[in-house]
Design a protein around this motif. Structure first.
Motif, PDB file in Angstrom:
ATOM      1  N   ASP A 147      28.424  28.119-103.772  1.00 24.77           N
ATOM      2  CA  ASP A 147      29.071  27.412-102.969  1.00 24.77           C
ATOM      3  C   ASP A 147      30.756  28.578-102.884  1.00 24.77           C
ATOM      4  O   ASP A 147      30.808  29.352-103.732  1.00 24.77           O
ATOM      5  CB  ASP A 147      29.721  26.075-103.847  1.00 24.77           C
ATOM      6  N   VAL A 148      31.348  28.344-101.645  1.00 24.97           N
ATOM      7  CA  VAL A 148      32.849  28.843-101.415  1.00 24.97           C
ATOM      8  C   VAL A 148      33.492  28.288-100.898  1.00 24.97           C
ATOM      9  O   VAL A 148      33.153  27.044-100.554  1.00 24.97           O
ATOM     10  CB  VAL A 148      32.631  30.203-100.467  1.00 24.97           C
ATOM     11  N   ILE A 149      35.124  28.150-100.886  1.00 33.37           N
ATOM     12  CA  ILE A 149      35.922  27.729-100.297  1.00 33.37           C
ATOM     13  C   ILE A 149      36.765  28.316 -99.886  1.00 33.37           C
ATOM     14  O   ILE A 149      36.879  29.600-100.231  1.00 33.37           O
ATOM     15  CB  ILE A 149      36.151  27.360-102.071  1.00 33.37           C
ATOM     16  N   ILE A 150      36.465  27.174 -98.436  1.00 35.23           N
ATOM     17  CA  ILE A 150      38.200  28.939 -97.408  1.00 35.23           C
ATOM     18  C   ILE A 150      38.941  28.696 -97.979  1.00 35.23           C
ATOM     19  O   ILE A 150      39.634  27.688 -98.048  1.00 35.23           O
ATOM     20  CB  ILE A 150      37.254  28.544 -96.324  1.00 35.23           C
ATOM     21  N   LYS A 151      39.965  30.035 -98.471  1.00 35.02           N
ATOM     22  CA  LYS A 151      41.171  29.874 -98.554  1.00 35.02           C
ATOM     23  C   LYS A 151      41.818  30.166 -97.678  1.00 35.02           C
ATOM     24  O   LYS A 151      43.384  29.979 -97.214  1.00 35.02           O
ATOM     25  CB  LYS A 151      41.601  30.926 -99.572  1.00 35.02           C
ATOM     26  N   LYS A 152      41.614  30.811 -96.552  1.00 30.35           N
ATOM     27  CA  LYS A 152      42.051  31.557 -95.910  1.00 30.35           C
ATOM     28  C   LYS A 152      41.204  32.583 -94.228  1.00 30.35           C
ATOM     29  O   LYS A 152      40.211  32.878 -94.235  1.00 30.35           O
ATOM     30  CB  LYS A 152      43.144  33.141 -95.939  1.00 30.35           C
ATOM     31  N   ILE A 153      41.717  31.571 -92.698  1.00 29.90           N
ATOM     32  CA  ILE A 153      41.696  32.340 -91.807  1.00 29.90           C
ATOM     33  C   ILE A 153      42.483  32.707 -90.889  1.00 29.90           C
ATOM     34  O   ILE A 153      44.117  32.302 -90.334  1.00 29.90           O
ATOM     35  CB  ILE A 153      40.496  31.077 -90.642  1.00 29.90           C
ATOM     36  N   GLU A 154      42.359  34.124 -90.854  1.00 31.46           N
ATOM     37  CA  GLU A 154      43.072  34.703 -89.711  1.00 31.46           C
ATOM     38  C   GLU A 154      41.846  34.754 -88.512  1.00 31.46           C
ATOM     39  O   GLU A 154      41.218  35.642 -87.654  1.00 31.46           O
ATOM     40  CB  GLU A 154      43.153  36.488 -90.003  1.00 31.46           C
ATOM     41  N   LYS A 155      42.938  34.674 -87.140  1.00 34.29           N
ATOM     42  CA  LYS A 155      42.652  34.669 -86.048  1.00 34.29           C
ATOM     43  C   LYS A 155      43.061  36.634 -85.663  1.00 34.29           C
ATOM     44  O   LYS A 155      43.655  36.810 -85.350  1.00 34.29           O
ATOM     45  CB  LYS A 155      42.907  34.193 -84.519  1.00 34.29           C
ATOM     46  N   THR A 156      42.218  37.328 -85.694  1.00 34.60           N
ATOM     47  CA  THR A 156      42.329  38.654 -85.364  1.00 34.60           C
ATOM     48  C   THR A 156      42.054  38.870 -83.885  1.00 34.60           C
ATOM     49  O   THR A 156      40.355  38.353 -83.596  1.00 34.60           O
ATOM     50  CB  THR A 156      41.040  39.816 -86.459  1.00 34.60           C
ATOM     51  N   LYS A 157      42.819  39.639 -83.215  1.00 32.97           N
ATOM     52  CA  LYS A 157      42.813  39.329 -81.846  1.00 32.97           C
ATOM     53  C   LYS A 157      41.871  41.483 -82.297  1.00 32.97           C
ATOM     54  O   LYS A 157      42.043  42.317 -82.755  1.00 32.97           O
ATOM     55  CB  LYS A 157      43.571  39.993 -81.147  1.00 32.97           C
ATOM     56  N   ASP A 158      40.484  41.267 -81.504  1.00 31.95           N
ATOM     57  CA  ASP A 158      39.392  42.468 -81.122  1.00 31.95           C
ATOM     58  C   ASP A 158      39.868  43.466 -80.676  1.00 31.95           C
ATOM     59  O   ASP A 158      39.732  43.464 -79.198  1.00 31.95           O
ATOM     60  CB  ASP A 158      37.825  41.846 -81.129  1.00 31.95           C
ATOM     61  N   GLU A 159      40.608  44.048 -80.975  1.00 31.60           N
ATOM     62  CA  GLU A 159      40.940  45.832 -80.804  1.00 31.60           C
ATOM     63  C   GLU A 159      39.802  47.277 -80.714  1.00 31.60           C
ATOM     64  O   GLU A 159      39.745  48.182 -80.087  1.00 31.60           O
ATOM     65  CB  GLU A 159      41.854  45.932 -81.566  1.00 31.60           C
TER      66      GLU A 159
END
Length: 167
Positions: A147-159
């Motif tokens: 099991d894992v818990i999602i702590k943070k999501i960053e929308k990264t622009k693919d460079e």
């Protein structure tokens, strides 16, 4: 072949093909010519090495062209609050009491040593379309998982910082 690729992956593959056709191919042909000019080909290691390099380049071009031709294009955008391709995700591993950060990528860019986890991997599959705070079961095989818990999501622009393997 049947790879799921984003439009950015296709763009990168096309850039690699162009580079291989315009730069690498020209250099490889020139190396073969120079090695051939040295005379006796039966004992000319440079000639065989140059031919091999030229053939490997041509093989890679064919492979990439086939990959593009047979690819299934997937969208790399997801809603603002859910995990999608090219997002950076921080997850908490409950059993280990540790947090790690990964970027979810398509199979052609996967590199676990650099925390680029593919969307086809067990962890990638489990995280897709999930949201911050979700507790997710990652199924490794029929008998085990974690099991894992999602702590943070960053929308990264693919460079384009990480390249396609082989380029």
């Amino acid at each position: 072949m049947y790879d799921e690729l984003t439009k950015n992956d296709i763009r990168r593959l096309e850039e690699e093909i162009e580079h291989r056709k315009l730069v690498v191919r020209k250099e490889a042909i020139e190396a073969v010519k120079e090695a051939r000019a040295q005379g006796d080909l039966s004992e000319n290691f440079e000639y065989y090495a140059a031919k091999r390099h030229k053939n490997q380049n041509e093989s890679r071009i064919r492979y990439l062209e086939k990959m593009i031709k047979t690819a299934k294009i997937i969208e790399d955008d997801s809603s603002e609050d859910e995990v999608g391709p090219d997002n950076t995700v921080t997850v908490y591993f409950i059993d280990d009491d540790e947090e790690e950060t990964f970027k979810l990528v398509t199979a052609v860019r996967g590199d676990s040593l650099n925390n680029l986890i593919t969307i086809d991997s067990p962890l990638g599959k489990a995280l897709l379309k999930k949201k911050v705070g979700d507790k997710v079961y990652v199924k490794v095989n029929e008998r085990s998982g974690y099991d894992v818990i999602i702590k943070k999501i960053e929308k990264t622009k693919d460079e384009g910082k990480e390249g396609i393997r082989g380029f």
